[in-house]
Design a protein around this motif. Structure first.
Motif, PDB file in Angstrom:
ATOM      1  N   CYS A  84      40.279  20.496  35.146  1.00 47.09           N
ATOM      2  CA  CYS A  84      40.719  21.293  36.298  1.00 47.09           C
ATOM      3  C   CYS A  84      39.742  22.421  36.632  1.00 47.09           C
ATOM      4  CB  CYS A  84      42.122  21.866  36.078  1.00 47.09           C
ATOM      5  SG  CYS A  84      43.348  20.638  35.602  1.00 47.09           S
ATOM      6  N   PRO A 147      48.572  23.350  41.473  1.00 45.99           N
ATOM      7  CA  PRO A 147      48.112  23.653  42.833  1.00 45.99           C
ATOM      8  C   PRO A 147      47.680  25.119  42.951  1.00 45.99           C
ATOM      9  CG  PRO A 147      50.500  23.584  42.756  1.00 45.99           C
ATOM     10  CD  PRO A 147      50.033  23.157  41.394  1.00 45.99           C
ATOM     11  N   TYR A 161      46.508  30.398  40.292  1.00 43.07           N
ATOM     12  CA  TYR A 161      47.231  29.138  40.108  1.00 43.07           C
ATOM     13  C   TYR A 161      48.534  29.403  39.367  1.00 43.07           C
ATOM     14  CZ  TYR A 161      42.699  27.012  41.185  1.00 43.07           C
ATOM     15  OH  TYR A 161      41.521  26.659  41.791  1.00 43.07           O
TER      16      TYR A 161
END
Length: 602
Positions: A84, A147, A161
């Protein structure tokens, strides 16, 4: 007038000089052996214990660096999205830091292995064997990428986040995930360290003969043909150009001498000297030539600047943002991403990767010894090599590279192509890796090496590894139906099972995720499956020692190939650089030379 003589100039490390005023001094022959002398006796330019001049060591080390660069940068870039890491300036810095840590770990592990490990000229680097358990850990529900919150959230200029209820920035998002991977790698490394320290690896070698070595080593190369094809398919023309230049330099032009101007400090004058540059630097010449060609085609926009167009990935500016965002200097250190997190499931999955990596390394050791023209590694060298690899995996886990380390098969193959088997060259390569890891701005330049160039290089490298494995068949009775059966079944089973498992990663369902993960990792390794099948069949099917090749491999391979000086050849190749006889307990440690000596005496 001085007498005209032909001699080897110690300053040149090359071929011939013009004249001398005194007889040749033999005191430095052991320290610096010339290319011509070595080639005449063994086919190598420099043998295991030879010491080329420092400038040749740097050039030879750069060849190994360029051969390994594809794997070293490929894994961190592949893991970036799974961790990520965002696609912005902060994310590019994170990728650069991962690559920096990878270079430092690979360099340190190579130095450790070549100095106090098995002492073969073998490169260490992060391994794809650790990718399956790593990807499983990162695919768990709590590790799914969260997200991004709206811009300006909590009046911050940094993107925030919502990660499982925690409001954190993008850096902490991927730091938390890599810490979980680190914990599994570090604990798994302890297991590999103990495999070597307890002598378990050396004990198993008593039951391993040519019919186990052949499928194990051969499948290391054959299992990687898809990797080479995936890189080459970006631009087949560039890939074939790279392979062609490498073949010309290493095979067709290996006896071509090119005149170079040199300066003798002793005589204080310039002179011309012929140098076998093609046979010494085939990899370097091929990579730099193809790299330059890709650069020309990039700046002239022959390779399009549109990701949707063919040949885009052959551009040299594809990863330029990594260079721009890399710091000039960075010192990777243990715990730089935080304290590792240990989970039971992650550790169990990582143990399967450790076993696969260990078996692959043993195969690499034998292939490397054969290419370096030294006897097969004795049990103490095998034990010590695996023990040091365990230490290297632990270092990789602590620094947070995202993967463990193992021996690099492509660099083993490079020895056969360059004919340089010097241990000192790999030590210089290790220093080079660490330097470019610390000064990451310079190291990141090499990430621009295009994929098809790497793919073209892999064609020769992986083919060489497979051929080295098959060469062990010379010890086996190939008129025996038993041996033909063992070879055929082990090779075919390894390839078939591994390719099916890779194409059906979710097909194994035992009801326990950790067990599914272990079977998937083990069965995905063609080398491991083929080696185990060959080991089982060779040790259970009836057959004489002569038929199985055990006598030829364990006796003739030692005495006929290396003569009566086999014991001294073993000692100078694998003994530690310091004496261990001063310790009265050294004979009880299976990773020390004295342990092997006492075992043989008894």
């Amino acid at each position: 007038m001085s007498e005209q003589q032909t001699f080897i100039d110690p300053e040149s490390g090359g071929d011939k000089s013009r004249e001398v005023d005194q007889p040749e001094d033999n005191t430095n022959k052991i320290a610096e052996t010339t290319a011509d002398e070595k080639q005449s006796s063994s086919g190598l330019l420099y043998g295991l214990n030879d010491v080329p001049p420092w400038y040749l060591c740097i050039a030879f080390g750069l060849q190994h660096y360029l051969v390994a660069i594809g794997s070293l940068i490929g894994i961190p870039l592949m893991l970036a999205s799974k961790l990520c890491i965002p696609d912005d300036g902060e994310g590019d810095l994170g990728r650069a830091n991962l690559i920096s840590a990878t270079f430092v770990v690979s360099g340190a592990c190579t130095l450790i292995q070549t100095t106090i490990g098995n002492r073969l000229p073998i490169m260490q680097g992060i391994s794809t064997a650790f990718l399956p358990p790593t990807l499983v850990i990162l695919s768990l529900p709590h590790n799914q990428c969260p997200p991004a919150l709206p811009a300006g959230y909590m009046n911050t200029t940094v993107t925030m986040y919502n990660d499982s209820g925690l409001i954190i920035d993008g850096q902490e998002v991927w730091h938390r995930r890599i810490r979980e991977v680190q914990g599994a790698i570090v604990i798994g490394a302890v297991f590999e360290f103990l495999l070597g320290a307890t002598g378990a690896v050396g004990f198993l070698m008593r039951f391993i003969g040519p019919l186990t070595i052949v499928p194990t080593v051969t499948l290391i190369g054959l299992d990687l043909f898809t990797t080479a094809a995936r890189c080459a398919e970006v631009q087949w023309g560039i890939a074939f150009f790279t392979t062609t230049v490498l073949t010309l330099c290493s095979q067709y032009w290996k006896k071509v001498e090119v005149p170079f101007p040199k300066f003798s400090f002793r005589r204080r004058e310039w002179y011309m000297e012929n140098s076998g540059i093609f046979r010494m630097f085939p990899v370097l010449i091929a990579l730099l030539s193809a790299w330059l060609l890709c650069f020309i085609l990039t700046v002239t926009d022959v390779f399009p600047n549109d990701p949707s167009k063919p040949y885009y990935r052959a551009r040299t500016d594809l990863r330029a943002n990594v260079i721009y965002n890399s710091p000039w200097f960075r010192f990777p250190y243990p715990g730089q991403w935080g304290l590792p997190i240990v989970t039971i499931g992650g550790v169990i999955g990582m143990l399967a990767a450790i076993i696969s990596s260990t078996i692959e390394s043993v195969g690499d050791y034998h292939a490397c010894a054969r290419l370096a023209d030294v006897p097969p590694p004795p049990s103490h060298a095998l034990n010590r090599g695996i023990m040091m690899e365990g230490l290297g995996v632990m270092l990789a886990g602590l620094l947070g590279t995202g993967s463990g380390t193992t021996s690099f098969s492509q660099n083993v193959a490079a020895i056969g192509i360059t004919r340089v088997g010097s241990r000192r060259v790999l030590q210089w390569a290790g220093i080079m890796f660490m330097f470019l890891g610390y000064f990451s701005k310079f190291g990141s330049i090499f990430v621009t090496l295009p994929d098809p160039v790497i793919g073209g290089m892999f064609f020769a490298m992986f083919g060489m590894i497979s051929a080295v494995g098959l060469s062990n068949l010379k010890y086996v009775d190939l008129d025996s139906n038993r041996n033909i059966f063992v070879i055929g079944v082990s090779l075919f089973t390894g390839l078939a099972m591994a390719n099916w498992t890779k194409a059906n990663t979710s097909a194994i369902k035992t009801g326990v995720t950790e067990i599914d993960q272990i079977f998937t990792i083990i069965l995905s390794s063609a080398m491991l499956v083929g080696g185990v099948v060959g080991f089982f069949l060779d040790n259970t099917l009836p057959g004489t020692e002569s038929e199985r090749g055990l006598k030829a491999y364990n006796v003739n391979h030692k005495e006929n190939e290396y003569g009566a000086s086999y014991r001294s050849k073993i000692e100078e190749s694998y003994n530690l650089p310091f004496s261990t006889t001063c310790c009265r307990f050294s004979r009880y440690f299976p990773f020390l030379p004295d342990y092997k000596s006492n075992a043989e005496k008894s």
